[in-house]
Design an enzyme around this catalytic site. Structure first.
Site, PDB file in Angstrom:
ATOM      1  N   CYS A  44      45.099  61.398  60.856  1.00  0.00           N
ATOM      2  CA  CYS A  44      44.664  61.637  59.566  1.00  0.00           C
ATOM      3  C   CYS A  44      43.674  63.081  60.763  1.00  0.00           C
ATOM      4  O   CYS A  44      43.161  63.802  59.430  1.00  0.00           O
ATOM      5  CB  CYS A  44      43.526  60.499  59.300  1.00  0.00           C
ATOM      6  SG  CYS A  44      42.897  60.089  60.947  1.00  0.00           S
ATOM      7  N   GLN A  45      44.566  63.170  61.012  1.00  0.00           N
ATOM      8  CA  GLN A  45      43.053  64.470  62.127  1.00  0.00           C
ATOM      9  C   GLN A  45      43.341  65.609  61.511  1.00  0.00           C
ATOM     10  O   GLN A  45      43.012  66.179  61.072  1.00  0.00           O
ATOM     11  CB  GLN A  45      44.409  64.551  63.689  1.00  0.00           C
ATOM     12  CG  GLN A  45      43.642  63.284  64.109  1.00  0.00           C
ATOM     13  CD  GLN A  45      44.874  62.404  64.223  1.00  0.00           C
ATOM     14  OE1 GLN A  45      45.749  62.452  63.977  1.00  0.00           O
ATOM     15  NE2 GLN A  45      44.798  61.440  65.556  1.00  0.00           N
TER      16      GLN A  45
END
Length: 392
Positions: free
Chosen positions: A76-77
């Site tokens: 998700c970064q």
């Protein structure tokens, strides 16, 4: 139903799916320390095991055989507001297409995916539209809903978006929308600031100086909290509101906040440990810990009784932090401490027996990171049960 666990981490998806009666046939996780915890917790004998998903050949994927569900909390970064939000320009963002590759070969009935809510509005919604378009081209109709972990029996304010892809023509009813067990909870939605620890001549209030009300909500634990743990008051796991009652230095991404024990915990972030673990307040401080400190004093938690600069330094003055040390401000009726790795795992819905097995093979720093990287088991279980109902 049989499921494949991609981007498996420590098995949050797996534990929730298995609680709902589903069966895991294999997993994929690149991080060697997460794999150690995963294999210590779960019985993986005879299952397919993959490491770097980009190196898994199409032939190996076909060898898996039939699966009903592909699960995956893809990295998700690339979409998080805490990151650079580069989306598909970031190689981590493109890992979604590895899920698409597996789906194109295995053709499972369902895709069960998770990500940060920032995915929904990244690049004005274009990134999410790209994902939906990719699923549509694969023959999957998608539905999605945002859930907060605090509504599923754990005192952590953690919002994530969950996506269900339905293989067109395979049957099955819609899973969303539905509510958590505490959707109409008594948790206060606001975070109330009641003071700060900044000096009198300071003109701006930064996150590291904020002191929150015990009547508000605790924020989300994040990936870098291990550099400066949050603080909360004990008892930790209570179905109340998030309360921040003080801070310590240094504070990265609110990691210096001290939380009240009667509130809920913030969202657990990925990179816990190294001094960034969340902290709680311990009521009724003992003389052993604070015999020379008074309310308002700045103290070094590594040397609480010292009269030197390494211990108490007095009001409105902060200690010079040394490597590996912690600092705090003494307030009425409590002292502060970090959340333990076990407590962080509890905040993600993991039972103590699972933590004990992981603790036997990993360091505290890794355990903090793994908790922050995981999905909340209780949320996965609730959705997995709905998934089972729609398949009947």
């Amino acid at each position: 139903m049989k499921f494949l666990d991609l981007f498996a981490g420590i098995g949050g998806f797996r534990l929730g799916m298995e609680r709902a009666g589903h069966e895991c046939v294999g997993f994929c996780e690149i991080d060697q320390f997460a794999r150690k915890s995963y294999k210590a917790i779960h019985d993986t004998e005879g299952e397919f095991e993959f490491h770097d998903i980009t190196r898994v050949t199409d032939e190996s994927v076909r060898g898996i055989g039939r699966v009903d569900v592909i699960c995956g909390g893809f990295p998700c970064q690339a979409f998080s507001i805490a990151g650079k939000r580069a989306g598909f320009e970031d190689t981590r963002g493109t890992l979604f297409f590895e899920i698409a590759r597996f789906a194109s070969i295995l053709r499972p009935k369902y895709l069960f995916l998770e990500n940060v809510t920032g995915l929904l509005n990244h690049d004005n919604g274009n990134t999410f539209e790209t994902i939906l378009g990719a699923l549509d081209e694969l023959g999957y109709d998608a539905e999605w809903q945002v859930f907060n972990s605090k509504n599923f029996g754990v005192p952590q304010n953690r919002e994530r978006v969950f996506i269900i892809g339905h293989l067109r023509g395979a049957g099955g009813r819609a899973v969303f929308p539905f509510g958590g067990e505490n959707t109409q909870s008594d948790f206060e939605p606001r975070i109330e600031v009641v003071g700060s620890t900044q000096s009198e001549d300071s003109h701006s209030l930064g996150q590291k100086e904020i002191v929150y009300s015990p009547d508000g909500v605790m924020g989300c634990l994040t990936a870098t909290d291990y550099k400066g743990p949050k603080q909360v008051a004990i008892p930790l796991l209570t179905p109340d509101r998030i309360k921040v009652v003080g801070v310590i230095e240094p504070n990265f991404n609110q990691s210096g906040c001290i939380y009240d024990p009667e509130g809920i915990a913030p969202t657990i972030r990925t990179m816990q440990g190294g001094g960034l673990e969340p902290k709680i307040a311990v009521r009724e401080a003992t003389s052993k810990g604070y015999s020379e400190a008074t309310v308002g004093d700045s103290i070094n938690l590594s040397h609480p009784n010292s009269a030197t600069r390494r211990g108490r330094v007095g009001k409105q003055v902060a200690n010079t932090l040394l490597t590996g040390e912690e600092q705090g401000v003494v307030t009425p009726n409590f002292r502060i401490r970090k959340l333990t790795p076990r407590e962080c795992w509890r905040l993600q819905g993991f039972p103590d027996w699972a933590f004990d097995k992981a603790q036997a093979v990993n360091s505290n720093s890794q355990l903090y990171k793994q908790a922050g990287n995981s999905v909340t088991v209780n949320v996965i279980e609730a959705i997995a049960r709905k998934l089972e109902e729609t398949d009947e």
